[in-house]
Design an enzyme around this catalytic site. Structure first.
Site, PDB file in Angstrom:
ATOM      1  N   ASP A  16     -42.692  31.566 -90.133  1.00  0.00           N
ATOM      2  CA  ASP A  16     -43.217  31.791 -91.471  1.00  0.00           C
ATOM      3  C   ASP A  16     -42.984  30.522 -92.290  1.00  0.00           C
ATOM      4  O   ASP A  16     -42.267  29.612 -91.857  1.00  0.00           O
ATOM      5  CB  ASP A  16     -42.501  32.989 -92.089  1.00  0.00           C
ATOM      6  CG  ASP A  16     -42.977  33.303 -93.489  1.00  0.00           C
ATOM      7  OD1 ASP A  16     -44.198  33.351 -93.698  1.00  0.00           O
ATOM      8  OD2 ASP A  16     -42.125  33.491 -94.372  1.00  0.00           O
ATOM      9  N   ASP A  18     -43.080  30.295 -96.523  1.00  0.00           N
ATOM     10  CA  ASP A  18     -42.323  30.574 -97.743  1.00  0.00           C
ATOM     11  C   ASP A  18     -41.032  31.301 -97.396  1.00  0.00           C
ATOM     12  O   ASP A  18     -41.041  32.347 -96.757  1.00  0.00           O
ATOM     13  CB  ASP A  18     -43.146  31.440 -98.701  1.00  0.00           C
ATOM     14  CG  ASP A  18     -44.338  30.702 -99.274  1.00  0.00           C
ATOM     15  OD1 ASP A  18     -44.259  29.476 -99.408  1.00  0.00           O
ATOM     16  OD2 ASP A  18     -45.354  31.356 -99.580  1.00  0.00           O
ATOM     17  N   ASP A 214     -38.391  35.462 -93.107  1.00  0.00           N
ATOM     18  CA  ASP A 214     -37.383  35.888 -94.085  1.00  0.00           C
ATOM     19  C   ASP A 214     -37.649  37.279 -94.619  1.00  0.00           C
ATOM     20  O   ASP A 214     -36.838  37.804 -95.374  1.00  0.00           O
ATOM     21  CB  ASP A 214     -37.339  34.903 -95.255  1.00  0.00           C
ATOM     22  CG  ASP A 214     -38.615  34.968 -96.101  1.00  0.00           C
ATOM     23  OD1 ASP A 214     -39.705  34.817 -95.512  1.00  0.00           O
ATOM     24  OD2 ASP A 214     -38.522  35.171 -97.321  1.00  0.00           O
TER      25      ASP A 214
END
Length: 329
Positions: A16, A18, A214
């Site tokens: 990922d 961000d 995250d």
């Protein structure tokens, strides 16, 4: 890299962006260096992002500015997934109203559809993706078209996005506004759906990828649905507490402080008489209480707590509310 390092178990990392590589305009400490090391240890790299406000080429260019390795074709976005989904459902040249960025409109053009920006253009579909410049009038136009019965596709439904100053509203909040106004729900093209991850793995010719993210509700859920190994990092949205409480479908296989821990041996978790040990920490569950022998600052203690709680609650359809008691070693 040694054979004992976590990353040595896999042939690709699907990362990922961000909250994993960067927060806002700045790279997360250690992330760029960790990504740079992958090539030297023979592990391929792909980026799987729900960011629909920029083209894959723009995302790759930003990554290169930060020092991360990134070719344009290494980035797989939810805008691409949305374009593919719409192209499979609509006739070529069909009008699709864009509630999002110019990058999203570009992806719609690339699949042979016609982007428009008003309900007056008689679109047969709406595609909604994140754009920080979206205003009330844009959401109103989308609502008019959706309420009239048009096909509605959302690139993603992330409720929040990590920024340098903190957590900000994501595309999911904007989608929720249209849903509240119309009483309808969109089809979702990106995470947490599995095809986005399968597409990224195919591009890399990967048979053993690990998904690193995250967010439990997008990265980890999507990676699990795809049947891939998953690792949650603590540099973005989710925390040790929220990961411990996660429903079964959103539980990661690995818990990492950040990307640098890909190059460290992952500690073994051992069960003995319903007590779970990780490093020097132990955890056990009795009557809904997790008793942890270890420090709250020690990630191994959280790993042990997760193992114990998840073993006691293997089929949690909703997030749980575990009680914790900490006994310092």
């Amino acid at each position: 890299m040694t054979e004992a390092s976590l990353v040595s178990r896999f042939d690709a990392v699907l990362s990922d962006l961000d909250g994993v590589v960067y927060a806002g305009p700045h790279a997360i400490p250690g992330a760029v260096e960790s990504l740079q090391r992958l090539e030297s240890v023979g592990v391929r790299l792909g980026y799987v992002t729900n960011n629909a406000s920029r083209t894959p080429a723009q995302v790759a260019a930003h990554l290169r500015e930060l020092g991360a390795p990134a070719e344009d074709n290494q980035v797989v976005s939810s805008s691409q997934a949305a374009g593919d989904l719409l192209a499979g459902l609509l006739a070529p040249g069909s009008r699709v109203m864009i509630t999002g960025s110019p990058a999203l409109a570009h992806e719609i053009e690339l699949v042979g559809l016609t982007p428009v920006h008003s309900a007056k253009d008689n679109p047969v579909a709406v595609v909604q993706g994140f754009n920080p410049d979206i205003a009330w009038k844009d959401l109103a136009e989308a609502s008019y078209v959706v309420a009239a019965g048009a096909l509605w596709v959302a690139t993603n439904t992330d409720m929040s996005i990590p920024q340098a100053r903190g957590i900000a509203p994501g595309n999911g909040t904007l989608v929720a506004a249209v849903a509240s106004a119309t009483g309808k729900q969109p089809r979702v093209a990106g995470k947490p759906e599995a095809p986005l991850f399968h597409s990224a793995a195919r591009r890399l010719k990967s048979e053993r990828p690990i998904v690193v993210g995250d967010r439990l509700d997008t990265d980890i859920l999507g990676g699990n649905r795809a049947g891939f190994a998953t690792a949650a990092v603590l540099t973005g949205v989710d925390t040790p507490e929220s990961i411990l409480a996660a429903r079964s479908s959103e539980r990661p296989g690995y818990l990492l402080a950040d990307l640098t821990e890909l190059y460290e041996p992952y500690p073994e978790i051992v069960e003995e008489d319903s007590t779970f040990r990780c490093g020097k920490a132990t955890a056990e569950v009795q009557d809904g209480l997790i008793t942890v022998s270890g420090s709250e600052k020690d990630l191994d203690a959280w790993r042990a707590a997760c193992a114990a709680w998840w073993a006691a609650n293997p089929d949690a359809a909703e997030a749980t509310s575990p009680r914790l008691e900490w006994l310092e070693n």
